[in-house]
Design an enzyme around this catalytic site. Structure first.
Site, PDB file in Angstrom:
ATOM      1  CG  ASP A 336      52.099  28.432  48.993  1.00  0.00           C
ATOM      2  OD1 ASP A 336      51.414  27.407  49.107  1.00  0.00           O
ATOM      3  OD2 ASP A 336      53.261  28.502  49.227  1.00  0.00           O
ATOM      4  CG  ASP A 608      57.160  29.741  48.752  1.00  0.00           C
ATOM      5  OD1 ASP A 608      56.652  28.746  47.936  1.00  0.00           O
ATOM      6  OD2 ASP A 608      57.122  29.594  50.032  1.00  0.00           O
ATOM      7  CG  ASN A 674      41.525  66.846  25.961  1.00  0.00           C
ATOM      8  OD1 ASN A 674      41.828  68.095  26.229  1.00  0.00           O
ATOM      9  ND2 ASN A 674      42.335  66.033  25.492  1.00  0.00           N
ATOM     10  CG  ASP A 706      45.219  68.028  28.836  1.00  0.00           C
ATOM     11  OD1 ASP A 706      44.230  68.613  29.662  1.00  0.00           O
ATOM     12  OD2 ASP A 706      44.909  67.345  27.743  1.00  0.00           O
TER      13      ASP A 706
END
Length: 867
Positions: A336, A608, A674, A706
């Site tokens: 705006d 707004d 992993n 982890d």
């Protein structure tokens, strides 16, 4: 009983019809409806309230949070971990799942409150004319055809066509985005497709009467009003899934399928080699649990929470955590104008005096007389605290005079007002009369240029008065208006005696024009710099406003949103891509957001007003203003900017990018480690080696490495070039930009180091080979986390102290690892044995090759990109 008027088939929009034609179509008259007719119409049209749609039950809202595929996989993983006796691992996973469910539930519940806030804006009562009498009735009882009184300070209770206006002005900023109160009149408007802000003979439900008084006839109530239409848009608008959520969903499905396939192959190969079925099943299941990065949801949540805390310190309050990350992926910021890109405070920018247009006129009698008249013909004055109170334009005029040493208090004493003709939208000017210290009286007129020049005969110059050339004045006014300025003319005349009561308008003749002034709500300096920063970051800023196209174009050019040869488009052209839009209606804001999203863009929308709520909810990131924002806009948003400043939004984008980078750091770390675990266990049988780790050891490494180190990556500072690069493409996966390649080759390197160490240990007859493998695999992951803190800078450039939480996490994990090797209670649980000094050194230092390899890859990548 007479049949009610068919409002759905009126021959033309209400603003195009003359007042009497509107009354005829509505089957009413200026004396209003009878009580009986009003009751009948209330039964036909229903109450004047915005109906709330049926809501989703709280139970269903909560359960809906656990249908995501990755969440289902985590729940299954928790169940398997519990069956294997790993209660701590199972509990940790379930806590993560529950936390994410609560966060998602709170976010969806917030959306339900936006409609409640919209209903709160309705007027509680209305002054209407029933049976020819003025009565106060509940606003909910108003019906089409009711005649309503409007006065300053009241809320317009329904959409109505103005029948009479006596200086009537309404504040429509919450609905149309128009930054100044709108003058209302009762004349028809020809343009059929006039924007809401241009329908100056229509009063809208929920807007505030700021000045004057008037009379109107109700043409729409409840859901048929403009506010009602916004409520429908808000209720039917589906919130957009964030870029990270889309990436995590796709990633989770692919990862789960890959892990299950790999573990199935491992189980089958083990059976073919003659391994015990129970051991292979336990190993395969343990590997599946370990391969799933169950800490990922927690890491994402912690990253977002830390980012929200940092943003709050920078005046950005986060209502929806996922919006923090979405900001980092934003490609368009639709903002705006008023108060966000501009200061929301009018300022006198230019003078036209003695035929010269200037930002600062030369001192002299002509300048001082004009400044004096700006104060005299003005209702704005300082309150007891010294703050100017009044219309924004009038306060700007007083400020301009006082900054040039012309004081309002002094003039009020020397030139008291004795008569006036207030501003009126039909006359478009205001006139006041004051005694002059030299004798006689001074008449001062201020208003629209044409309205003043029509009553003026002469022009004051620095040395004399001369006949007024209206063409020259209008040309000067047009040049100022082309720069987005609101232009006013100031004129005066001397008379011998004050006019009779009510005869001030008769003195608006034979005026002497002193000059013109141009006002503007100026751009924020920091907004201009923020727009430049957006461009450097590959983000396109778009200005959307309810203001006039000329004003919008001028501001957009000053901010460098538009080039000098481009103009703002009207809201009716919302389907056409542009950098600035003016006279935008609520559904057009939504159209702009949807069009950009359909083109694959990630959109942040600021607003707004009530009119902004549907677009705020639809946007990937809805940003409401904290100072000027309505409750409706705030409830529909995901972020609230406390200082209403565009620069704060750009600062939030920087933080969002940092957060997304840190999430990628964790994924790089977790998947690589992993992958190293999976490849180590899966490849050992293929090379004729025994299963290198026990199920409990696999799960312990997974939980230990982890956990703290991965979560501590959330504290990593932003990359140096975080705002000098383009956003990640919306369709880009989590493994893009080399991350997937890194996972594959570094995971393979970890497996090669660990399997090589296992083969050496077995061939040399080392009894502690399995504990060495256990320590080496964990150490490789710690070396790796220190190397992937940045995608461009090495650890030596970053420094160890630049992320103290990570340094502490690595130290704590290393200490825990040593405890599992040397403390008898942990040895019994994990079946480890104490290593000699040489074995420990080999098991911890050989994996440092992972650190060297990752840093080398980084150097090569940076050099390749630079060249």
């Amino acid at each position: 009983m007479t049949s009610p008027p068919d409002l759905a088939h009126s021959p033309a929009p209400w603003h195009r019809l003359a007042a009497e034609a509107v009354l005829d179509l509505l089957g009413t008259k200026r004396d209003g409806l009878s009580g009986a007719e009003a009751r009948d119409r209330l039964a036909d049209y229903g109450p004047n309230v915005v109906e709330e749609r049926r809501r989703t039950s709280l139970t269903r809202l909560f359960l809906r949070q656990f249908t995501d595929f990755m969440i289902v996989v985590l729940v299954v993983a928790a169940a398997i971990a519990a069956l294997l006796g790993e209660g701590v691992d199972a509990a940790a996973i379930l806590v993560i799942v529950l936390l994410n469910g609560v966060l998602g539930f709170s976010q969806e519940l917030r959306a339900e409150r936006a409609l409640e806030a919209l209903a709160d804006m309705a007027a509680p009562t209305a002054e209407a004319r029933r049976d020819g009498e003025r009565v106060t009735i509940p606003a909910a009882d108003l019906v089409p055809g009711d005649v309503v009184f409007l006065e300053a300070g009241t809320i317009v209770p329904a959409d109505l066509r103005v029948l009479e206006s006596h200086g009537l002005r309404t504040d429509e900023a919450a609905l149309t985005g128009e930054s100044e109160p709108v003058d209302k009149h009762d004349r028809p408007i020809e343009a059929e497709d006039a924007a809401l802000g241009d329908r100056e003979n229509i009063g809208y439900a929920g807007t505030l009467v700021t000045y004057g008084r008037g009379l109107g006839v109700v043409v729409a109530t409840g859901g048929a009003t403009e506010f009602g239409r916004i409520a429908d848009l808000l209720a039917s608008t589906v919130q957009t899934e964030t870029p990270l959520a889309r990436r995590l969903r796709r990633f989770g499905v692919r990862l789960a399928i890959a892990i299950l396939a790999l573990c199935g192959i491992l189980f089958a190969v083990g059976l073919l080699r003659g391994e015990p079925p129970l051991l292979m099943f336990m190993t395969a299941v343990s590997l599946a649990v370990a391969a799933i990065p169950e800490a990922l949801p927690a890491v994402v949540t912690i990253n977002l929470a830390l980012g929200a805390r940092k943003m709050a310190q920078r005046k950005a309050v986060i209502r929806k955590l996922s919006a923090v990350e979405a900001l980092g992926s934003v490609t368009y910021i639709c903002s705006d104008k008023t108060g966000t890109l501009t200061r929301n405070r009018m300022r006198l920018e230019r003078f036209w005096l003695d035929g010269i247009s200037t930002d600062e006129p030369a001192e002299g009698a002509l300048r001082d007389d004009l400044l004096r008249d700006l104060i005299l013909c003005n209702d704005a004055r300082a309150n007891g605290e010294g703050t100017l109170v009044g219309d924004p334009t009038e306060t700007a005029l007083v400020e301009a005079a006082e900054t040039r040493a012309i004081r309002a208090a002094d003039l009020d004493a020397s030139h008291p007002r004795v008569a006036e003709a207030p501003f009126d939208s039909s006359r478009r000017r205001m006139t006041t009369v004051h005694p002059h210290p030299d004798g006689g009286y001074l008449v001062v007129t201020k208003g629209a240029v044409e309205a003043v020049t029509d009553r003026a005969d002469t022009l004051r110059t620095a040395g004399s008065e001369q006949p007024l050339d209206v063409g020259d004045v209008l040309a000067a006014a047009e040049a100022m208006a082309a720069d987005g300025l609101r232009v006013l003319a100031i004129a005066e005349r001397r008379i011998d005696r004050p006019p009779p009561h009510g005869a001030v308008e008769a003195e608006e003749r034979s005026l002497t024009l002193l000059g013109l002034v141009g006002l503007l709500d100026p751009p924020r300096e920091e907004a201009r710099e923020a727009v430049r920063e957006c461009r450097e970051a590959g983000i396109t800023p778009v200005m959307i406003t309810g203001d006039h196209p000329t004003t919008a174009t001028a501001i957009a050019r000053r901010l460098e949103i538009l080039p000098d040869d481009a103009v703002a488009l009207r809201g009716s052209e919302a389907h056409t891509p542009a950098r600035a839009y003016a006279r935008v209606a609520p559904e057009q804001k939504l159209t702009i957001v949807q069009a950009l999203q359909e083109g694959g863009e990630i959109v942040a929308m600021t607003g707004d007003g009530v009119n902004d709520a549907p677009a705020l909810r639809k946007a990937d990131v809805g940003v409401a203003m904290g100072i000027t924002g309505t409750d409706v806009a705030k409830q529909a948003s995901s972020i609230i900017i406390l200082d209403d400043n565009f620069a704060t939004i750009v600062s939030a984008v920087r933080e969002g990018r940092c957060i997304y980078d840190n999430i990628r750091h964790f994924i790089r770390y977790a998947l690589t480690t992993n992958a190293g675990e999976v490849l180590t266990v899966a490849l050992a049988p293929l090379f004729g080696l025994p299963i290198p780790l026990l199920p409990a050891q696999i799960l312990f490494i997974n939980l230990m490495t982890d956990g703290l180190p991965g979560i501590a990556l959330a504290a990593e500072p932003a990359e140096r070039n975080v705002m000098q690069r383009s956003p990640y493409p919306p369709g880009e996966g989590l493994l893009a930009r080399g991350l997937g390649v890194h996972v594959a080759w570094v995971g393979a390197l970890i497996a090669a180091i660990v399997l090589g160490l296992q083969a050496w240990g077995l061939s040399s007859g080392a009894e502690n080979w399995q504990t060495m493998v256990f320590v080496a695999l964990a150490s490789a992951q710690l070396w790796h986390v220190m190397a992937i803190r940045s995608e461009t800078d090495s650890l030596f450039e970053l420094g160890l102290r630049s992320n103290l939480p990570l340094l502490g996490a690595v130290g704590a994990t290393a200490a825990t690892l040593l405890a599992t090797v040397y403390l008898p209670p942990l040895q019994a649980v994990l079946r480890t044995t104490a290593l000699t000094g040489a074995e420990l050194a080999l098991s911890t230092l050989l994996p440092a090759l992972v650190f060297v390899a990752a840093e080398t890859e980084k150097k090569i990548r940076v050099r390749y990109r630079m060249n």
